[in-house]
Scaffold this active site. Structure first.
Site, PDB file in Angstrom:
ATOM      1  N   PRO A 274      -3.449  -1.710  19.242  1.00  0.00           N
ATOM      2  CA  PRO A 274      -3.284  -2.146  17.847  1.00  0.00           C
ATOM      3  C   PRO A 274      -3.371  -1.041  16.786  1.00  0.00           C
ATOM      4  O   PRO A 274      -2.970  -1.269  15.653  1.00  0.00           O
ATOM      5  CB  PRO A 274      -4.423  -3.146  17.661  1.00  0.00           C
ATOM      6  CG  PRO A 274      -5.415  -2.841  18.723  1.00  0.00           C
ATOM      7  CD  PRO A 274      -4.655  -2.271  19.865  1.00  0.00           C
TER       8      PRO A 274
ATOM      9  N   TYR B 134      -8.888   4.522   8.545  1.00  0.00           N
ATOM     10  CA  TYR B 134      -9.049   4.698   9.995  1.00  0.00           C
ATOM     11  C   TYR B 134     -10.071   5.815  10.179  1.00  0.00           C
ATOM     12  O   TYR B 134      -9.945   6.872   9.545  1.00  0.00           O
ATOM     13  CB  TYR B 134      -7.745   5.149  10.662  1.00  0.00           C
ATOM     14  CG  TYR B 134      -6.650   4.100  10.658  1.00  0.00           C
ATOM     15  CD1 TYR B 134      -5.903   3.840   9.506  1.00  0.00           C
ATOM     16  CD2 TYR B 134      -6.343   3.385  11.812  1.00  0.00           C
ATOM     17  CE1 TYR B 134      -4.904   2.884   9.506  1.00  0.00           C
ATOM     18  CE2 TYR B 134      -5.334   2.431  11.814  1.00  0.00           C
ATOM     19  CZ  TYR B 134      -4.621   2.184  10.665  1.00  0.00           C
ATOM     20  OH  TYR B 134      -3.627   1.242  10.671  1.00  0.00           O
TER      21      TYR B 134
ATOM     22  N   HIS C  50       0.842  -1.197   0.000  1.00  0.00           N
ATOM     23  CA  HIS C  50       0.000   0.000   0.000  1.00  0.00           C
ATOM     24  C   HIS C  50       0.878   1.249   0.000  1.00  0.00           C
ATOM     25  O   HIS C  50       1.855   1.327   0.732  1.00  0.00           O
ATOM     26  CB  HIS C  50      -0.902   0.014   1.239  1.00  0.00           C
ATOM     27  CG  HIS C  50      -2.039  -0.960   1.145  1.00  0.00           C
ATOM     28  ND1 HIS C  50      -3.111  -0.940   1.990  1.00  0.00           N
ATOM     29  CD2 HIS C  50      -2.276  -1.969   0.268  1.00  0.00           C
ATOM     30  CE1 HIS C  50      -3.951  -1.901   1.652  1.00  0.00           C
ATOM     31  NE2 HIS C  50      -3.457  -2.543   0.628  1.00  0.00           N
TER      32      HIS C  50
ATOM     33  N   LYS D 139       1.582  -1.892  15.049  1.00  0.00           N
ATOM     34  CA  LYS D 139       3.022  -1.932  15.317  1.00  0.00           C
ATOM     35  C   LYS D 139       3.530  -3.219  15.973  1.00  0.00           C
ATOM     36  O   LYS D 139       4.733  -3.480  15.984  1.00  0.00           O
ATOM     37  CB  LYS D 139       3.416  -0.754  16.229  1.00  0.00           C
ATOM     38  CG  LYS D 139       3.319   0.587  15.560  1.00  0.00           C
ATOM     39  CD  LYS D 139       4.440   0.780  14.553  1.00  0.00           C
ATOM     40  CE  LYS D 139       4.221   1.968  13.663  1.00  0.00           C
ATOM     41  NZ  LYS D 139       4.539   1.748  12.268  1.00  0.00           N
TER      42      LYS D 139
HETATM   43  C1  DHB Z   1      -4.789  -4.172  10.765  1.00  0.00           C
HETATM   44  C2  DHB Z   1      -4.766  -4.045  12.131  1.00  0.00           C
HETATM   45  C3  DHB Z   1      -4.381  -2.847  12.681  1.00  0.00           C
HETATM   46  O1  DHB Z   1      -4.352  -2.694  14.003  1.00  0.00           O
HETATM   47  C4  DHB Z   1      -4.041  -1.782  11.886  1.00  0.00           C
HETATM   48  O2  DHB Z   1      -3.700  -0.613  12.457  1.00  0.00           O
HETATM   49  C5  DHB Z   1      -4.064  -1.925  10.534  1.00  0.00           C
HETATM   50  C6  DHB Z   1      -4.439  -3.127   9.970  1.00  0.00           C
HETATM   51  C7  DHB Z   1      -5.199  -5.465  10.157  1.00  0.00           C
HETATM   52  O3  DHB Z   1      -5.540  -6.389  10.889  1.00  0.00           O
HETATM   53  O4  DHB Z   1      -5.199  -5.557   8.920  1.00  0.00           O
END
Ligand code: DHB
Length: 399
Positions: free
Chosen positions: A295, A204, A75, A299
């Protein structure tokens, strides 16, 4: 009693343990892995799927990225939504061409496990570590159990890559480190669904009903998340309710969310945790054993792989130059990146989650940050460079 002799005894066959084993082997250093869980369990564990540029480069360098290159999706930017308004942060021009790749963590674990066993690497599943002995001596031992039989790994070093609940951190003397912990007042409900992604890049979103994230796994599988209460339960959410909520929270003009059959649902709590020293004597911690980030920003796995890079530098120094200098410096160098990731993960979490009343002072601060991304290339660049991950050299230059 089974006795195994090796140079580095590794506890845990997650991304950290497996990457470490492969990387050491590449430099002629022997390692044996024991894993508490079964192979099916670790390969089926659904986790995030965002690989930083550094992580992809390392896996390529180790010859472990064939499927990742074929099936992973690179990406070149990310979408950020706030109250229904969407902006894109492009990576290429802001980071000198660094990118992220979407590829599920359990796919990485599958690839690395298969490759390790193909190389005749030793890996015992369903083999819990019971006790670490002599970590302050040059001959530490891991006591474990396998098939109802007790065993010992006699090694030069122990690498505890055994996750947050593992024995590694618990075996450090309590006065050897200080711990930092923050629990966030919300969790994520994550789903996997058989449906084509509704966006070619991640989204997001802040919405007055809470955070949402659109991610993906393949052309046919979408991965999505919504913010829920800490005491919520998957059974409280029907599939229709989840799709409805995602559609509202991710919504922006002229865009439509595709829905489809959900085949995985789970709730993840959000926590920041870390200790300020990741080693004691001949014991070294890597990955979730030493730190957890919320999450948002994906990271976790990347930090684990970065720890491993510093550990490998240390072990190579020891075996090739008989020097403990790089190993002695392991925590210091690893913690620089960990603090950076803690800050960035906290920033992304705070920016996109609903923690305060919509319209309140704190909401206005969130919105001011979002507006600033559009006003200032410097601010967008700050987000982009943290998101794709800073190069190793950046941290090496820090005192
Ligand atoms: C995913 C999980 C995340 O916490 C993130 O910030 C971006 C992608 C995922 O599971 O694809």
């Amino acid at each position: 009693m089974k006795t195994i002799k090796t140079q580095v005894g590794i506890i845990g066959a997650g991304p950290a343990g497996l990457t470490l084993a492969h990387w050491l082997k590449k430099h002629g250093i022997e390692a044996v892995i024991i894993e508490h869980r079964s192979r099916e369990y670790i390969q089926g564990r659904v986790r995030a799927g965002l690989l930083e540029q550094n992580t992809v480069d390392i896996l390529k360098e180790l010859g472990l990225a064939d499927r990742l290159v074929k099936e992973g999706q690179e990406h070149h930017g990310v979408y950020l939504n706030f109250d229904g308004k969407r902006v894109r942060v492009p990576f290429g021009q802001l980071t000198g061409g660094r990118n992220i790749t979407i590829y599920g963590q359990q796919e990485v674990v599958k690839d690395l496990t298969e490759a390790w066993l193909e190389k005749n690497g030793q890996l015992l599943f369903e083999a819990p570590a019971l006790e670490l002995e002599g970590i302050e001596t040059d001959t530490p031992k891991i006591h474990f159990e396998h098939n109802g039989e007790k065993g010992i790994i006699e090694c030069d070093f122990i690498a505890a890559c055994d996750g947050f609940h593992g024995l590694g951190r618990k075996s450090m003397p309590k006065d050897a480190y200080k711990e930092y912990s923050v629990t966030y007042p919300f969790s994520w409900l994550g789903i996997l669904a058989h449906v084509a992604p509704s966006s070619e890049e991640l989204i997001y979103a802040y919405h007055e009903r809470g955070f949402a994230l659109h991610s993906l796994r393949s052309e046919k599988v979408s991965r999505l998340y919504i913010q829920v209460e800490n005491d919520d339960h998957v059974d409280n959410w029907s599939d229709e309710q989840i799709w409805e909520e995602l559609s509202v929270r991710l919504g922006t003009e002229g865009w439509k969310l595709n829905s489809g059959p959900i085949f995985e649902k789970s709730i993840t709590p959000m926590r920041s945790y870390f200790i300020d020293n990741m080693q004691h004597g001949r014991l070294f911690l890597a990955g979730d054993a030493a730190h957890i980030v919320p999450p948002t920003g994906g990271k976790g796995l990347n930090l684990a792989v970065a720890d491993v890079k510093h550990l490998v530098d240390g072990f190579r120094d020891f075996y090739e130059k008989a020097s403990m200098q790089a190993l002695d410096n392991y925590s210091t160098i690893a913690l620089k990146r960990i603090w950076r990731a803690q800050d960035f993960s906290n920033f992304m979490t705070t920016l996109f989650h609903k923690q305060y009343e919509h319209g309140s002072f704190h909401y206005q601060l969130q919105k001011a940050k979002f507006d600033y991304i559009q006003l200032s290339e410097a601010y967008a660049m700050t987000i982009a460079e943290n998101y794709v991950g800073l190069p190793f050299e950046s941290f090496e230059a820090l005192d």
